[in-house]
Design an enzyme around this catalytic site. Structure first.
Site, PDB file in Angstrom:
ATOM      1  N   LYS A   1     -68.234 -53.121 -51.560  1.00 54.65           N
ATOM      2  CA  LYS A   1     -69.666 -53.298 -51.808  1.00 54.65           C
ATOM      3  C   LYS A   1     -70.383 -53.771 -50.546  1.00 54.65           C
ATOM      4  O   LYS A   1     -71.412 -53.199 -50.149  1.00 54.65           O
ATOM      5  CB  LYS A   1     -69.890 -54.311 -52.929  1.00 54.65           C
TER       6      LYS A   1
ATOM      7  N   ASP B   1     -73.852 -52.298 -56.551  1.00 55.89           N
ATOM      8  CA  ASP B   1     -73.912 -53.690 -56.966  1.00 55.89           C
ATOM      9  C   ASP B   1     -73.822 -53.752 -58.493  1.00 55.89           C
ATOM     10  O   ASP B   1     -73.500 -52.754 -59.139  1.00 55.89           O
ATOM     11  CB  ASP B   1     -75.192 -54.361 -56.457  1.00 55.89           C
TER      12      ASP B   1
END
Length: 227
Positions: free
Chosen positions: A130, A148
């Site tokens: 991420k 996310d």
């Protein structure tokens, strides 16, 4: 992947086309992760954001960068000082250790220059998929869809992906999203997730893709049976 829980490639493309048409996407004032001005501070802020609210990450980043804003200066601080500065972001002892390791590797193996590839970023201490993708997208202007919490929820609810973790969602999106959507897909999905496809009580009545959404189809069917 379970094909029964996934939209067809044609429907995936349609979803992105509709989101492109109704969401603002990447705006001119879009800044780096947590609004940091350079790759180093972007990486550090991303590390601080793990399991932290945005306002706490911002507070921790501001306090830390007031003390040091380069890897060299960061290594002059002891772990206790770093931990105290970043305490609002939580997990501060672990994050302080990762920051030190990150800075040491950055200087020792990269001459202080943050790698500009996902592969290079993922080799750095404290950097996961991420964080790597967020830095790639915002800081290095790469065509990647960073995942996310909002993006993970939306993609698996609609049927764009079928994955238990954000990292797996990112991998599937890379395969399934049309190439033209990779640049701004993160923005469309996160804006959609915050405005319409919210965690609780999604606003299906105004959703531009409800007719394609697998979650909506399943729950609409439940409502009909109850009626």
């Amino acid at each position: 992947m379970d094909d029964a829980k996934l939209l067809s490639p044609a429907d995936v493309e349609t979803v992105f086309e509709r989101l492109r048409d109704v969401m603002p996407g990447r705006t001119k004032d879009a800044k780096g992760p947590k609004e940091q001005p350079d790759p180093f501070r972007s990486c550090i802020s991303c590390m601080l954001s793990a399991q932290s609210l945005d306002r706490n990450t911002a507070k921790a980043s501001k306090a830390l960068f007031a003390l040091a804003d380069t890897p060299q200066a960061m290594l002059e601080l002891d772990d206790e000082t770093v931990a105290a500065a970043i305490k609002p972001a939580g997990l501060y002892n672990m994050k302080a250790r990762n920051i030190r390791k990150f800075c040491e590797m950055l200087i020792g193996e990269h001459g202080g220059v943050v790698p500009d590839t996902r592969e290079g970023l993922l080799k750095m201490p404290g950097i996961g998929r991420k964080c790597a993708d967020i830095v790639m997208s915002f800081t290095f202007d790469a065509d990647v869809i960073a995942v996310d919490t909002h993006v993970h929820r939306v993609c698996n609810r609609i049927g764009l992906t079928h994955a238990k973790t954000a990292d797996k969602t990112a991998e599937q999106l890379e395969e399934r999203a049309p190439a033209w959507a990779h640049r701004d897909g993160h923005f469309w999905l996160i804006q959609f997730g915050k405005r319409i496809c919210v965690s609780r009580s999604p606003k299906c009545d105004i959703c531009p893709v409800s007719d394609l959404c697998l979650w909506y189809a399943a729950h609409r069917g439940d409502e009909k049976e109850q009626a």
